[in-house]
Design a protein around this motif. Structure first.
Motif, short mmCIF file in Angstrom:
data_model
loop_
_atom_site.label_atom_id
_atom_site.label_comp_id
_atom_site.label_asym_id
_atom_site.label_seq_id
_atom_site.Cartn_x
_atom_site.Cartn_y
_atom_site.Cartn_z
N GLN A 36 0.83 -1.20 0.00
CA GLN A 36 0.00 0.00 0.00
C GLN A 36 0.87 1.26 0.00
N LEU A 37 2.11 1.11 0.38
CA LEU A 37 3.02 2.25 0.44
C LEU A 37 3.79 2.48 -0.85
N ALA A 38 3.44 1.78 -1.89
CA ALA A 38 4.12 1.92 -3.18
C ALA A 38 4.18 3.37 -3.67
N PRO A 39 3.15 4.19 -3.44
CA PRO A 39 3.24 5.58 -3.90
C PRO A 39 4.38 6.37 -3.24
N CYS A 40 4.94 5.83 -2.17
CA CYS A 40 6.02 6.52 -1.46
C CYS A 40 7.41 6.06 -1.90
N ALA A 41 7.47 5.08 -2.75
CA ALA A 41 8.75 4.49 -3.13
C ALA A 41 9.73 5.52 -3.68
N ALA A 42 9.28 6.37 -4.57
CA ALA A 42 10.19 7.35 -5.17
C ALA A 42 10.73 8.32 -4.12
N ALA A 43 9.89 8.74 -3.21
CA ALA A 43 10.33 9.67 -2.17
C ALA A 43 11.30 9.02 -1.20
N ILE A 44 11.12 7.75 -0.93
CA ILE A 44 12.00 7.05 0.01
C ILE A 44 13.34 6.72 -0.62
N THR A 45 13.34 6.42 -1.90
CA THR A 45 14.58 6.01 -2.56
C THR A 45 15.34 7.16 -3.20
N SER A 46 14.79 8.36 -3.15
CA SER A 46 15.46 9.52 -3.73
C SER A 46 15.17 10.74 -2.87
N SER A 47 15.53 11.88 -3.38
CA SER A 47 15.25 13.11 -2.64
C SER A 47 13.95 13.77 -3.10
N ALA A 48 13.16 13.05 -3.89
CA ALA A 48 11.89 13.59 -4.36
C ALA A 48 10.93 13.79 -3.19
N PRO A 49 10.14 14.85 -3.23
CA PRO A 49 9.16 15.06 -2.16
C PRO A 49 8.04 14.03 -2.28
N PRO A 50 7.42 13.67 -1.15
CA PRO A 50 6.31 12.71 -1.22
C PRO A 50 5.09 13.33 -1.90
N SER A 51 4.38 12.51 -2.63
CA SER A 51 3.16 12.96 -3.30
C SER A 51 2.00 12.99 -2.30
N LYS A 52 0.91 13.61 -2.71
CA LYS A 52 -0.29 13.62 -1.86
C LYS A 52 -0.77 12.20 -1.63
N GLN A 53 -0.69 11.37 -2.67
CA GLN A 53 -1.12 9.97 -2.54
C GLN A 53 -0.23 9.23 -1.56
N CYS A 54 1.07 9.50 -1.60
CA CYS A 54 2.00 8.89 -0.65
C CYS A 54 1.59 9.24 0.77
N CYS A 55 1.37 10.51 1.03
CA CYS A 55 1.01 10.95 2.38
C CYS A 55 -0.32 10.34 2.83
N MET A 56 -1.25 10.23 1.90
CA MET A 56 -2.54 9.62 2.23
C MET A 56 -2.34 8.17 2.64
N LYS A 57 -1.52 7.45 1.89
CA LYS A 57 -1.26 6.04 2.20
C LYS A 57 -0.48 5.90 3.50
N MET A 58 0.45 6.82 3.74
CA MET A 58 1.21 6.78 5.00
C MET A 58 0.26 6.90 6.18
N LYS A 59 -0.67 7.82 6.08
CA LYS A 59 -1.63 8.03 7.16
C LYS A 59 -2.54 6.83 7.33
N GLU A 60 -2.96 6.22 6.23
CA GLU A 60 -3.81 5.03 6.29
C GLU A 60 -3.07 3.86 6.93
N GLN A 61 -1.81 3.71 6.62
CA GLN A 61 -1.02 2.57 7.10
C GLN A 61 -0.36 2.83 8.46
N ARG A 62 -0.60 3.97 9.03
CA ARG A 62 0.01 4.33 10.31
C ARG A 62 -0.13 3.25 11.38
N PRO A 63 -1.31 2.63 11.53
CA PRO A 63 -1.43 1.59 12.55
C PRO A 63 -0.56 0.36 12.28
N CYS A 64 -0.05 0.24 11.08
CA CYS A 64 0.74 -0.93 10.69
C CYS A 64 2.24 -0.70 10.81
#
Length: 97
Positions: A36-64
């Motif tokens: 579910q965190l796939a939208p964050c892959a680019a931001a984690i592996t580079s210096s790219a800023p996280p996308s809105k979708q990444c942040c949304m998924k991060m918040k959804e997956q927070r309990p995990c």
């Protein structure tokens, strides 16, 4: 073959980032799937800023996140400086598991 490996690594990195960013919380039927965190892959592996979708998924997956952090295969990704940066940018605190 390389793109599959890169994608898997990126997804794992994103999952770890989410775990670091968020602490243990109760949630409404969250399915803990690191993919579910796939939208964050680019931001984690580079210096790219996280996308809105990444942040949304991060918040959804927070309990995990603690579950991901405790997974030896994912821990290094979640603990990476970029993962922490993404979580901070998304406003998801790093959990203390």
């Amino acid at each position: 073959m390389r793109s599959i490996t890169c994608t898997a690594v990126c997804v794992a990195l994103a999952a770890i980032l989410i775990m670091i960013v968020t602490g243990p919380q109760t949630a409404n039927a969250v399915t803990c799937q690191v993919t579910q965190l796939a939208p964050c892959a680019a931001a984690i592996t580079s210096s790219a800023p996280p996308s809105k979708q990444c942040c949304m998924k991060m918040k959804e997956q927070r309990p995990c996140l603690c579950q991901y952090i405790k997974n030896p295969s994912l821990k290094a990704y979640v603990s990476s400086p970029n993962a922490k940066k993404v979580s901070k940018t998304c406003g998801v605190p790093v959990p203390k598991c």
